[in-house]
Scaffold this active site. Sequence first.
Site, PDB file in Angstrom:
ATOM      1  N   ARG A 151       0.874  -1.192  -0.036  1.00 28.49           N
ATOM      2  CA  ARG A 151      -0.033  -0.150  -0.001  1.00 28.49           C
ATOM      3  C   ARG A 151       0.857   1.280  -0.123  1.00 28.49           C
ATOM      4  O   ARG A 151       1.878   1.196   0.528  1.00 28.49           O
ATOM      5  CB  ARG A 151      -1.017  -0.003   1.163  1.00 28.49           C
ATOM      6  CG  ARG A 151      -1.817  -1.205   1.473  1.00 28.49           C
ATOM      7  CD  ARG A 151      -2.659  -1.192   2.839  1.00 28.49           C
ATOM      8  NE  ARG A 151      -3.351  -2.360   2.951  1.00 28.49           N
ATOM      9  CZ  ARG A 151      -3.106  -3.773   3.319  1.00 28.49           C
ATOM     10  NH1 ARG A 151      -1.856  -3.645   3.779  1.00 28.49           N
ATOM     11  NH2 ARG A 151      -3.958  -4.400   3.444  1.00 28.49           N
ATOM     12  N   LYS A 175      -1.914  -3.182   8.009  1.00 32.38           N
ATOM     13  CA  LYS A 175      -3.020  -2.472   8.757  1.00 32.38           C
ATOM     14  C   LYS A 175      -3.094  -3.510   9.965  1.00 32.38           C
ATOM     15  O   LYS A 175      -2.852  -4.503   9.997  1.00 32.38           O
ATOM     16  CB  LYS A 175      -4.474  -2.999   8.076  1.00 32.38           C
ATOM     17  CG  LYS A 175      -4.600  -1.906   6.775  1.00 32.38           C
ATOM     18  CD  LYS A 175      -5.975  -2.393   6.119  1.00 32.38           C
ATOM     19  CE  LYS A 175      -6.352  -1.526   4.805  1.00 32.38           C
ATOM     20  NZ  LYS A 175      -7.567  -1.680   4.426  1.00 32.38           N
ATOM     21  N   HIS A 243      -2.646   3.074  -5.716  1.00 34.59           N
ATOM     22  CA  HIS A 243      -3.483   1.559  -5.647  1.00 34.59           C
ATOM     23  C   HIS A 243      -3.415   0.746  -6.954  1.00 34.59           C
ATOM     24  O   HIS A 243      -3.612  -0.477  -6.935  1.00 34.59           O
ATOM     25  CB  HIS A 243      -4.632   2.015  -5.087  1.00 34.59           C
ATOM     26  CG  HIS A 243      -4.988   0.967  -4.019  1.00 34.59           C
ATOM     27  ND1 HIS A 243      -4.225   0.932  -2.630  1.00 34.59           N
ATOM     28  CD2 HIS A 243      -6.050   0.123  -3.696  1.00 34.59           C
ATOM     29  CE1 HIS A 243      -4.819   0.123  -1.885  1.00 34.59           C
ATOM     30  NE2 HIS A 243      -5.706  -0.562  -2.665  1.00 34.59           N
ATOM     31  N   ARG A 246      -0.685  -1.421  -7.290  1.00 30.49           N
ATOM     32  CA  ARG A 246      -0.976  -2.544  -6.137  1.00 30.49           C
ATOM     33  C   ARG A 246      -1.704  -3.598  -6.812  1.00 30.49           C
ATOM     34  O   ARG A 246      -1.517  -4.958  -6.796  1.00 30.49           O
ATOM     35  CB  ARG A 246      -1.559  -1.961  -4.807  1.00 30.49           C
ATOM     36  CG  ARG A 246      -2.011  -3.225  -3.977  1.00 30.49           C
ATOM     37  CD  ARG A 246      -2.461  -2.580  -2.531  1.00 30.49           C
ATOM     38  NE  ARG A 246      -3.081  -3.386  -1.653  1.00 30.49           N
ATOM     39  CZ  ARG A 246      -2.662  -4.233  -0.728  1.00 30.49           C
ATOM     40  NH1 ARG A 246      -1.092  -4.420  -0.805  1.00 30.49           N
ATOM     41  NH2 ARG A 246      -3.145  -4.974   0.017  1.00 30.49           N
ATOM     42  N   HIS A 269      -3.576  -9.415   2.953  1.00 34.36           N
ATOM     43  CA  HIS A 269      -4.708  -9.210   3.222  1.00 34.36           C
ATOM     44  C   HIS A 269      -5.323 -10.497   4.485  1.00 34.36           C
ATOM     45  O   HIS A 269      -4.831 -11.616   4.398  1.00 34.36           O
ATOM     46  CB  HIS A 269      -5.816  -9.789   2.104  1.00 34.36           C
ATOM     47  CG  HIS A 269      -5.844  -8.854   1.051  1.00 34.36           C
ATOM     48  ND1 HIS A 269      -5.882  -9.098  -0.379  1.00 34.36           N
ATOM     49  CD2 HIS A 269      -5.564  -7.526   1.001  1.00 34.36           C
ATOM     50  CE1 HIS A 269      -6.036  -8.094  -1.027  1.00 34.36           C
ATOM     51  NE2 HIS A 269      -5.858  -7.135  -0.444  1.00 34.36           N
ATOM     52  N   TYR A 278      -9.454 -10.452  -7.337  1.00 40.10           N
ATOM     53  CA  TYR A 278      -8.597 -10.254  -8.304  1.00 40.10           C
ATOM     54  C   TYR A 278      -8.813 -11.287  -9.554  1.00 40.10           C
ATOM     55  O   TYR A 278      -8.430 -11.526 -10.495  1.00 40.10           O
ATOM     56  CB  TYR A 278      -7.215 -10.441  -8.042  1.00 40.10           C
ATOM     57  CG  TYR A 278      -6.758  -9.225  -7.329  1.00 40.10           C
ATOM     58  CD1 TYR A 278      -6.603  -7.989  -8.029  1.00 40.10           C
ATOM     59  CD2 TYR A 278      -6.629  -9.133  -5.766  1.00 40.10           C
ATOM     60  CE1 TYR A 278      -6.428  -6.729  -7.350  1.00 40.10           C
ATOM     61  CE2 TYR A 278      -6.362  -7.977  -5.286  1.00 40.10           C
ATOM     62  CZ  TYR A 278      -6.267  -6.740  -5.931  1.00 40.10           C
ATOM     63  OH  TYR A 278      -5.766  -5.477  -5.174  1.00 40.10           O
TER      64      TYR A 278
END
Length: 297
Positions: A151, A175, A243, A246, A269, A278
């Site tokens: 990110r 995150k 992004h 990414r 993730h 994806y």
Amino acid sequence: MSVIDQFIDSRQLDRGSADKTIEAYKRDLIQFSQSLKNETRLEDIDLNDLNAFISRLYGQKQKASSIARKVSTLRQFFKFCCLEKGLKKNPAEKLQGPHQTKRLPKFLDHKAVTELLKASDIGWPYEKGNREALQARDRAMVYLLYATGIRVSELVGLSTHNLDLQLEYIRVKGKGDKERIVPYASVAGDKLRAYLELRMQLNPATDHLFVNRNGLAITRQGFWKILKVLAERAGIPSNVSPHFLRHSFATHLLQSGMNLRSVQMLLGHSDLSTTQIYAHVTPEHLKIAHRKFHPRG
């Protein structure tokens, strides 16, 4: 301490939620509490109060994504109240949120990525004075972003201590402050070494890996501006965001045959379902893989 504060503490301590997520939780719950009548007790809140709040959000023309987040916050909050505060009935149990159609991620094809990398090799036309160092920095950032799929917040948050040039990997804090190791290709390593040789010309006042002309950590907005100009020079849509790279990283890996679980780990993730989107942007490659590996394909 209020029940809202206790809930927020539980998200921070037990779940390790990111700062921005915590801020959103608190903002949503305060907004909901302000919609209630004065002195409304927790146990008196029912589904009608929740639906009235959500209806007002629709009336304010708020985005479906924002409403969905608020619904999720309320569900989590009242579940916490039932488990930790002795609330006997969960009023949010049947609370309905907006139906959201998952948007397919936008990405660049191989040709567009190649043109963007070429544009970064040529560089932003900086004025004289640290031009070479700034161009080397931009080059390293673009190459590393595509090489790792991290990110943009993770990119600008990298410190010099997160980088292993010998083993060619970076240690990323994602995150919820979760750390992961992400390898990168040698070509990105070459760009990083070239930048590090010139980095001291920018008089860094921080251990952040990427710094601006004032020696401070470059911001997400600063890098976005750089990427926009490089995209224009590459002849690709100027609405390209960090992004996009990414998404391009993930899509191209799946197109090359990497399995979803590995892509999930590289992207950081927590849930495989987030990565599965994806698969929807590479249907032809899935068909080819199916024909290749299925016994009756």
